[in-house]
Design an enzyme around this catalytic site. Structure first.
Site, PDB file in Angstrom:
ATOM      1  N   ASP A  50      -1.624   0.813  -4.831  1.00  0.00           N
ATOM      2  CA  ASP A  50      -2.348  -0.177  -5.294  1.00  0.00           C
ATOM      3  C   ASP A  50      -3.733  -0.277  -5.952  1.00  0.00           C
ATOM      4  O   ASP A  50      -4.251  -1.086  -6.150  1.00  0.00           O
ATOM      5  CB  ASP A  50      -1.917  -1.599  -4.636  1.00  0.00           C
ATOM      6  CG  ASP A  50      -2.620  -1.452  -3.087  1.00  0.00           C
ATOM      7  OD1 ASP A  50      -2.883  -0.294  -2.503  1.00  0.00           O
ATOM      8  OD2 ASP A  50      -3.204  -2.546  -2.522  1.00  0.00           O
TER       9      ASP A  50
ATOM     10  N   SER B  45       1.037  -0.981   0.045  1.00  0.00           N
ATOM     11  CA  SER B  45       0.045  -0.009   0.060  1.00  0.00           C
ATOM     12  C   SER B  45       0.890   1.197  -0.142  1.00  0.00           C
ATOM     13  O   SER B  45       1.675   1.462  -0.852  1.00  0.00           O
ATOM     14  CB  SER B  45      -0.876  -0.079   1.182  1.00  0.00           C
ATOM     15  OG  SER B  45      -1.897   0.987   1.033  1.00  0.00           O
TER      16      SER B  45
ATOM     17  N   ASP C  91      -6.724   0.408  -4.246  1.00  0.00           N
ATOM     18  CA  ASP C  91      -7.802   0.098  -3.327  1.00  0.00           C
ATOM     19  C   ASP C  91      -8.297   1.027  -2.828  1.00  0.00           C
ATOM     20  O   ASP C  91      -9.300   1.030  -2.200  1.00  0.00           O
ATOM     21  CB  ASP C  91      -7.602  -1.350  -2.782  1.00  0.00           C
ATOM     22  CG  ASP C  91      -6.301  -1.108  -1.692  1.00  0.00           C
ATOM     23  OD1 ASP C  91      -5.816  -0.062  -1.750  1.00  0.00           O
ATOM     24  OD2 ASP C  91      -6.085  -2.065  -1.254  1.00  0.00           O
TER      25      ASP C  91
ATOM     26  N   ASP D 125      -4.128   5.589  -4.221  1.00  0.00           N
ATOM     27  CA  ASP D 125      -2.962   5.002  -3.300  1.00  0.00           C
ATOM     28  C   ASP D 125      -2.278   4.075  -4.391  1.00  0.00           C
ATOM     29  O   ASP D 125      -2.687   4.013  -5.226  1.00  0.00           O
ATOM     30  CB  ASP D 125      -3.311   4.257  -2.150  1.00  0.00           C
ATOM     31  CG  ASP D 125      -3.788   2.877  -2.078  1.00  0.00           C
ATOM     32  OD1 ASP D 125      -4.498   2.763  -3.345  1.00  0.00           O
ATOM     33  OD2 ASP D 125      -4.042   2.078  -1.255  1.00  0.00           O
TER      34      ASP D 125
END
Length: 607
Positions: A354, A207, A356, A352
């Site tokens: 990745d 993340s 998600d 962010d």
């Protein structure tokens, strides 16, 4: 899908020989012999699979340190023996429903613990777990997809976890640079051209954490794995790791070389997002923070007709040279806000690392994140599903509850922190007959029932963009003012802060007990103290920590999910009222010597 089939064929590569793929699976030395622990000697004539990385000028020092070499250096004979690791070492990698660790050197005091052999063991453990869950026998060839974000350790870990899967007898497919939502989606997609559906998938990401960290998220078609599953996999991995031999490791590498496949699955994933309503004439800027979200501007917005000039930091760069890819980070939000204002854009979108999590900014520079993002999504969802329950995490404001329940006519179900907790609670409510269509955290994690409860920042933004397009189609123009109008009436606190009270695990007060037990004792003491204060009132329904209203505001003291910390959130009509709430907490916990209250004392002005 037919229109892209020609491209798909070009992006699918199936290995038929060891020699064709040695360059993809030979382990690499990133220019330093101590960069990773090599589990066994490897052919020093094989080229590095990492190829050329796109570094920025601000990354010169690390670029020199980690520059991939044309050939890697074979390990010495002494490096063939793996150091012993027990279950505790592996369990330290658990971070709730994720695995996270230090993957590369570069930060003082942070020792590498997510090595190639550890990753290979985790891959083999996930294979065993998956076969057990799918009730598969050795004759069945389960397929696992692997994707990663832009981190510089991504391909090392990708290759290592691939060897673990292959050694356990599973097929695997590399997706390359991908988003976390796409990795779940591939377990639902039915399209053999993309080698879908996958029986399981692995996203390599940490993340928004710093460049030296990395980790894994796991999915099946039932969703992301829970905490118990992750613990199970790590315990299996510890046993597998300590049974590794040079022969077994070499065997798994050869199996991986012979079964390697690669697919550009993001073509399929973005084709679904582009089914949104047209955006001709809208000027939308995207800030990907050099993470994996750059695709959104080129593969989603442009095909829909949007103007994307002014979009920034779309290029993958695992050192994140411009700002942390994090919708909660003030620097990141300032960057996308400035981009909107400088380009006179209708809307700004930020992701962010990745993808998600996400947030947005309207044409005036007003941020849609945290409570505002939840309010906006609640307004959209309740417009489609009147009366539905909106599930959020524990730190949402009282004003949000009033907005959802009094203005929108929905129900606000405030639950625990942790995106998996929030999603699982929404699923549970539906299972007992209480309709819920949205589960969302203040961090920007959000999932919708219509999207299989997929935690997908890109999908949230598509829902918002659809609202823009629908408003214009119905004759209600005004750009993103349509969105701003949707949250009109949301009461926002004049003052809000979060303080972190750390627990000293070595303090004598803990008496060799766990920080969790100590933290629970602190919360119990606070709860008892509140009962004797007529100006303070405990929340009648509360699922995490101690939440209390008073002085026109509220506070929540809870125990962190993973760390020896008690975060304290305070919201109030003024700084003076917030201080009163802080003083109530300070008075209640003053007898706990193992609790560092210095941040709270500074806030309330106590000596």
């Amino acid at each position: 899908m037919a229109a892209t089939s020609g491209k798909i064929v070009q992006n699918v590569f199936v290995s038929h020989s060891f020699q064709q793929n040695t360059q993809l699976f030979a382990s690499q030395s990133q220019g330093r012999r101590d960069y990773y622990f090599a589990p066994y000697p490897r052919n020093s004539n094989l080229p590095s699979p990492l190829g050329k990385l796109a570094w920025t000028a601000s990354s010169i020092q690390l670029r020199t340190l980690y520059k991939p070499q044309n050939h890697f250096t074979s390990s010495s004979a002494s490096a063939t023996a793996l150091p012993y690791l027990d279950k505790t070492d592996f369990l330290k990698l658990q971070n709730g429903s994720d695995i996270r660790g230090v993957a590369i050197d570069g930060v003082e005091g942070e020792k590498v613990n997510l090595t190639e052999p550890v990753a290979e063991a985790i891959g083999a453990a996930f294979a065993a777990w998956l076969m057990e869950k799918k009730k598969a026998d050795s004759s069945q060839h389960l397929r696992v997809s692997i994707g990663h974000d832009t981190r510089i350790s991504a391909k090392l870990l990708q290759n290592a976890i691939s060897r673990g899967l292959a050694g356990a007898g599973l097929e695997f497919v590399h997706y390359g640079l991908a988003s976390t939502p796409a990795m779940f989606n591939c377990t639902l997609t039915k399209d053999e051209a993309f080698l879908c559906p996958a029986d399981g998938s692995i996203m390599i990401t940490a993340s928004h954490l710093p460049f030296n960290r990395n980790g894994f998220k796991f999915f099946t078609n039932a969703g992301g794995l829970g905490k118990a599953d992750i613990k199970d996999i790590l315990e299996r991995a510890a046993d597998i790791y300590n049974q590794f031999t040079p022969e077994s490791l070499k065997n798994s590498e050869q199996k991986a070389l012979l079964t390697f496949k690669k697919v550009d699955y993001m073509i399929a994933y973005t084709s679904d997002l582009v089914k949104a309503k047209p955006l001709e004439g809208f000027h939308i800027v995207v800030d990907a923070g050099n993470g994996a979200g750059g695709f959104f501007a080129e593969k989603v917005l442009k095909p829909l007709g949007a103007i994307t000039s002014g979009s920034q930091f779309l290029e993958p760069d695992g050192l994140f040279p411009n700002h942390i890819p994090n919708p909660e980070d003030k620097t990141a939000m300032k960057a996308i806000t400035q981009a909107v204002l400088d380009n006179k854009a209708d809307l700004g979108i930020i992701f962010d690392t990745d993808v998600d999590r996400s947030a947005a900014v309207d044409f005036t520079g007003r941020e849609f994140n945290r409570n505002r993002l939840i309010a906006l999504m609640a307004a959209i969802v309740l417009g489609e599903h009147p009366g539905t329950t909106i599930v959020t995490d524990s730190v949402t404001s009282d004003g949000l509850t009033t907005f959802i329940e009094k203005k929108l006519g929905g129900r606000h179900h405030r639950f625990k922190r942790g995106y998996k907790n929030v999603i699982d609670e929404a699923i549970r409510l539906n299972s007992i007959g209480e309709e819920s269509h949205l589960a969302i955290e203040t961090s920007g994690h959000g999932a919708l029932k219509e999207n299989h409860w997929l935690d997908d920042g890109a999908y949230l933004m598509v829902k918002i963009l659809n609202k823009l397009a629908s408003a214009r189609a119905s004759g209600n123009g005004g750009g993103s003012k349509v969105l701003t109008d949707l949250i009109e009436g949301l009461e926002e606190p004049a003052f809000a802060t979060e303080l972190r009270l750390k627990i000293n695990q070595f303090h004598p007060d803990l008496k060799e007990g766990s920080f969790r037990e100590y933290g629970e004792a602190v919360l119990k003491q606070l709860e008892n103290s509140i009962d004797s204060d007529p100006s303070l009132h405990k929340a009648p329904v509360n699922y995490e920590g101690v939440r209390v209203s008073g002085y026109g505001g509220w506070f929540l003291l809870r125990l962190s999910l993973h760390d020896p910390v008690l975060p304290l959130n305070i919201e109030a009509p003024s700084n003076e009222d917030a201080v009163k709430l802080g003083l109530a907490v300070l008075e209640a916990v003053k007898g706990f010597g193992g609790l560092d209250t210095s941040a709270l004392k500074k806030f309330v002005g106590a000596s």
